[in-house]
Write a protein that holds these residues in place. Structure first.
Motif, PDB file in Angstrom:
ATOM      1  N   ASP A  48       0.829  -1.210   0.000  1.00 54.45           N
ATOM      2  CA  ASP A  48       0.000   0.000   0.000  1.00 54.45           C
ATOM      3  C   ASP A  48       0.864   1.262   0.000  1.00 54.45           C
ATOM      4  OD1 ASP A  48      -2.366  -1.419  -0.057  1.00 54.45           O
ATOM      5  OD2 ASP A  48      -2.731  -1.253   2.101  1.00 54.45           O
ATOM      6  N   ALA A  49       1.899   1.275   0.822  1.00 54.93           N
ATOM      7  CA  ALA A  49       2.772   2.449   0.896  1.00 54.93           C
ATOM      8  C   ALA A  49       3.478   2.691  -0.442  1.00 54.93           C
ATOM      9  CB  ALA A  49       3.797   2.283   2.013  1.00 54.93           C
ATOM     10  N   ILE A  50       3.911   1.628  -1.084  1.00 58.63           N
ATOM     11  CA  ILE A  50       4.596   1.763  -2.377  1.00 58.63           C
ATOM     12  C   ILE A  50       3.619   2.249  -3.441  1.00 58.63           C
ATOM     13  CG2 ILE A  50       5.832   0.527  -4.198  1.00 58.63           C
ATOM     14  CD1 ILE A  50       6.724  -1.412  -1.859  1.00 58.63           C
ATOM     15  N   GLU A  51       2.427   1.673  -3.469  1.00 59.68           N
ATOM     16  CA  GLU A  51       1.425   2.107  -4.446  1.00 59.68           C
ATOM     17  C   GLU A  51       1.070   3.574  -4.252  1.00 59.68           C
ATOM     18  OE1 GLU A  51      -1.731  -0.796  -4.120  1.00 59.68           O
ATOM     19  OE2 GLU A  51      -0.774  -2.073  -5.631  1.00 59.68           O
ATOM     20  N   GLN A  52       0.969   4.013  -3.004  1.00 59.94           N
ATOM     21  CA  GLN A  52       0.688   5.428  -2.741  1.00 59.94           C
ATOM     22  C   GLN A  52       1.826   6.310  -3.254  1.00 59.94           C
ATOM     23  OE1 GLN A  52      -0.174   5.854   1.447  1.00 59.94           O
ATOM     24  NE2 GLN A  52      -2.038   4.636   1.304  1.00 59.94           N
ATOM     25  N   ARG A  53       3.066   5.883  -3.047  1.00 55.73           N
ATOM     26  CA  ARG A  53       4.213   6.652  -3.543  1.00 55.73           C
ATOM     27  C   ARG A  53       4.211   6.705  -5.066  1.00 55.73           C
ATOM     28  NH1 ARG A  53       9.770   5.222  -1.787  1.00 55.73           N
ATOM     29  NH2 ARG A  53      10.158   7.285  -2.659  1.00 55.73           N
ATOM     30  N   ILE A  54       3.924   5.577  -5.715  1.00 57.45           N
ATOM     31  CA  ILE A  54       3.872   5.547  -7.181  1.00 57.45           C
ATOM     32  C   ILE A  54       2.783   6.504  -7.665  1.00 57.45           C
ATOM     33  CG2 ILE A  54       3.324   4.144  -9.209  1.00 57.45           C
ATOM     34  CD1 ILE A  54       4.548   1.731  -7.667  1.00 57.45           C
ATOM     35  N   ASP A  55       1.593   6.394  -7.074  1.00 58.04           N
ATOM     36  CA  ASP A  55       0.469   7.232  -7.486  1.00 58.04           C
ATOM     37  C   ASP A  55       0.732   8.718  -7.241  1.00 58.04           C
ATOM     38  OD1 ASP A  55      -0.818   4.918  -8.284  1.00 58.04           O
ATOM     39  OD2 ASP A  55      -2.070   4.781  -6.473  1.00 58.04           O
ATOM     40  N   ALA A  56       1.558   9.022  -6.255  1.00 53.08           N
ATOM     41  CA  ALA A  56       1.895  10.419  -5.953  1.00 53.08           C
ATOM     42  C   ALA A  56       3.023  10.947  -6.838  1.00 53.08           C
ATOM     43  CB  ALA A  56       2.282  10.554  -4.483  1.00 53.08           C
ATOM     44  N   GLY A  57       3.556  10.075  -7.707  1.00 54.94           N
ATOM     45  CA  GLY A  57       4.600  10.513  -8.641  1.00 54.94           C
ATOM     46  C   GLY A  57       6.018  10.389  -8.129  1.00 54.94           C
ATOM     47  N   ALA A  58       6.232   9.639  -7.032  1.00 53.97           N
ATOM     48  CA  ALA A  58       7.558   9.548  -6.417  1.00 53.97           C
ATOM     49  C   ALA A  58       8.619   8.898  -7.299  1.00 53.97           C
ATOM     50  CB  ALA A  58       7.466   8.790  -5.095  1.00 53.97           C
ATOM     51  N   PHE A  59       8.220   8.218  -8.360  1.00 53.88           N
ATOM     52  CA  PHE A  59       9.181   7.544  -9.227  1.00 53.88           C
ATOM     53  C   PHE A  59       9.097   8.034 -10.675  1.00 53.88           C
ATOM     54  CE2 PHE A  59       7.936   4.638  -5.809  1.00 53.88           C
ATOM     55  CZ  PHE A  59       9.167   4.292  -5.279  1.00 53.88           C
ATOM     56  N   SER A  60       8.322   9.075 -10.913  1.00 55.05           N
ATOM     57  CA  SER A  60       7.990   9.474 -12.286  1.00 55.05           C
ATOM     58  C   SER A  60       8.728  10.717 -12.755  1.00 55.05           C
ATOM     59  CB  SER A  60       6.483   9.734 -12.390  1.00 55.05           C
ATOM     60  OG  SER A  60       5.756   8.574 -12.060  1.00 55.05           O
ATOM     61  N   ALA A  61       8.933  10.764 -14.071  1.00 54.81           N
ATOM     62  CA  ALA A  61       9.538  11.921 -14.737  1.00 54.81           C
ATOM     63  C   ALA A  61       8.581  13.092 -14.646  1.00 54.81           C
ATOM     64  CB  ALA A  61       9.841  11.575 -16.190  1.00 54.81           C
ATOM     65  N   PRO A  62       9.040  14.288 -14.729  1.00 60.93           N
ATOM     66  CA  PRO A  62      10.411  14.670 -15.037  1.00 60.93           C
ATOM     67  C   PRO A  62      11.319  14.819 -13.806  1.00 60.93           C
ATOM     68  CG  PRO A  62       9.056  16.627 -15.077  1.00 60.93           C
ATOM     69  CD  PRO A  62       8.141  15.454 -14.773  1.00 60.93           C
ATOM     70  N   GLU A  63      10.747  14.821 -12.588  1.00 63.74           N
ATOM     71  CA  GLU A  63      11.576  15.016 -11.401  1.00 63.74           C
ATOM     72  C   GLU A  63      12.354  13.778 -10.985  1.00 63.74           C
ATOM     73  OE1 GLU A  63       8.207  15.640 -11.161  1.00 63.74           O
ATOM     74  OE2 GLU A  63       8.174  17.813 -11.319  1.00 63.74           O
ATOM     75  N   HIS A  64      11.883  12.592 -11.425  1.00 61.66           N
ATOM     76  CA  HIS A  64      12.485  11.331 -10.981  1.00 61.66           C
ATOM     77  C   HIS A  64      12.739  10.423 -12.179  1.00 61.66           C
ATOM     78  CE1 HIS A  64      11.007  12.598  -7.040  1.00 61.66           C
ATOM     79  NE2 HIS A  64       9.829  12.771  -7.612  1.00 61.66           N
ATOM     80  N   ALA A  65      13.666   9.503 -11.992  1.00 61.21           N
ATOM     81  CA  ALA A  65      13.871   8.435 -12.970  1.00 61.21           C
ATOM     82  C   ALA A  65      14.019   7.137 -12.190  1.00 61.21           C
ATOM     83  CB  ALA A  65      15.125   8.688 -13.809  1.00 61.21           C
ATOM     84  N   LEU A  66      13.393   6.094 -12.713  1.00 63.50           N
ATOM     85  CA  LEU A  66      13.433   4.775 -12.104  1.00 63.50           C
ATOM     86  C   LEU A  66      14.224   3.857 -13.026  1.00 63.50           C
ATOM     87  CD1 LEU A  66      12.414   2.746  -9.946  1.00 63.50           C
ATOM     88  CD2 LEU A  66      10.347   2.481 -11.349  1.00 63.50           C
ATOM     89  N   LEU A  67      15.261   3.213 -12.468  1.00 59.62           N
ATOM     90  CA  LEU A  67      16.143   2.355 -13.259  1.00 59.62           C
ATOM     91  C   LEU A  67      16.241   0.978 -12.613  1.00 59.62           C
ATOM     92  CD1 LEU A  67      19.023   4.969 -13.574  1.00 59.62           C
ATOM     93  CD2 LEU A  67      17.316   4.454 -15.327  1.00 59.62           C
ATOM     94  N   ARG A  68      16.135  -0.059 -13.441  1.00 61.74           N
ATOM     95  CA  ARG A  68      16.377  -1.428 -12.970  1.00 61.74           C
ATOM     96  C   ARG A  68      17.865  -1.710 -13.125  1.00 61.74           C
ATOM     97  NH1 ARG A  68      14.101  -4.552 -16.836  1.00 61.74           N
ATOM     98  NH2 ARG A  68      16.123  -5.259 -17.579  1.00 61.74           N
ATOM     99  N   VAL A  69      18.442  -2.359 -12.138  1.00 67.00           N
ATOM    100  CA  VAL A  69      19.851  -2.730 -12.167  1.00 67.00           C
ATOM    101  C   VAL A  69      19.944  -4.207 -12.508  1.00 67.00           C
ATOM    102  CG1 VAL A  69      21.972  -2.926 -10.818  1.00 67.00           C
ATOM    103  CG2 VAL A  69      20.383  -1.026 -10.374  1.00 67.00           C
ATOM    104  N   ASP A  70      20.652  -4.516 -13.593  1.00 68.40           N
ATOM    105  CA  ASP A  70      20.927  -5.908 -13.957  1.00 68.40           C
ATOM    106  C   ASP A  70      22.415  -6.166 -13.787  1.00 68.40           C
ATOM    107  OD1 ASP A  70      18.280  -6.147 -14.649  1.00 68.40           O
ATOM    108  OD2 ASP A  70      18.636  -6.451 -16.788  1.00 68.40           O
TER     109      ASP A  70
END
Length: 183
Positions: A39-61
């Protein structure tokens, strides 16, 4: 060891699912919330915590297998902050040191307006602090008892910075302190 970064979009259902799965199936002892809830993660996603243009989300392989995520915060500034999270199974193998270098390469190449990168971590996160220093980052601040801890007393927070020119030249500009008062 081959470390690669892959752009993720939290609005994409598949990437959202990967992010939620990663954050809820690993423990992050040095983050404010060491065991974030769905729930906390979904709320952060919905609030834009991982979204452009202020943020970038990268997967590490690492060697072709998912090993972690990185969030770049404050990309609307010339000094973004990094948030690095490795999967529990990927810790203690030297990945963090390589990842910090690859991440700096990525940020300075992808964002030409960025003049420096910043990182903050808890004082007891020795592995992250060492990875930063090994890559030329300079300790710039030590904040006493400012890092919230789930169910415990606050810890100290330590801030590091990496200048673009230092990264590109392989040098380290020392932090000059004028805190020695003369009486």
């Amino acid at each position: 060891m081959d470390v690669e970064l892959h752009q993720m979009d939290p609005a994409d259902p598949s990437d959202r699912s990967v992010l939620i799965e990663f954050l809820t199936t690993n423990r992050f002892p040095f983050h404010v919330s060491s065991t974030p809830t769905r729930d906390a993660i979904e709320q952060r996603i919905d609030a834009g915590a991982f979204s452009a243009p202020e943020h970038a989300l990268l997967r590490v392989d690492v060697d072709g297998a998912p090993a972690g995520i990185v969030v770049l915060d404050d990309l609307d500034d010339d000094a973004p902050m990094i948030d690095v999270r490795l999967a529990e199974r990927s810790r203690g193998q030297g990945i963090g040191t390589v990842l910090v270098r690859v991440l700096a390469d990525h940020v300075f190449a992808a964002f030409p307006e960025v003049t420096r990168i910043e990182a903050q971590t808890r004082d007891d996160n020795v592995a992250m602090r060492a990875a930063l220093v090994r890559n030329g980052w300079v300790k710039e601040a030590h904040y006493r008892r400012t890092w919230p801890v789930d169910g415990g007393a606050p810890r100290d927070s330590v801030a590091y910075g990496l200048l673009r020119e230092d990264h590109l030249t392989g040098t380290t500009t020392p932090f000059l302190s004028d805190d020695q008062p003369t009486v």
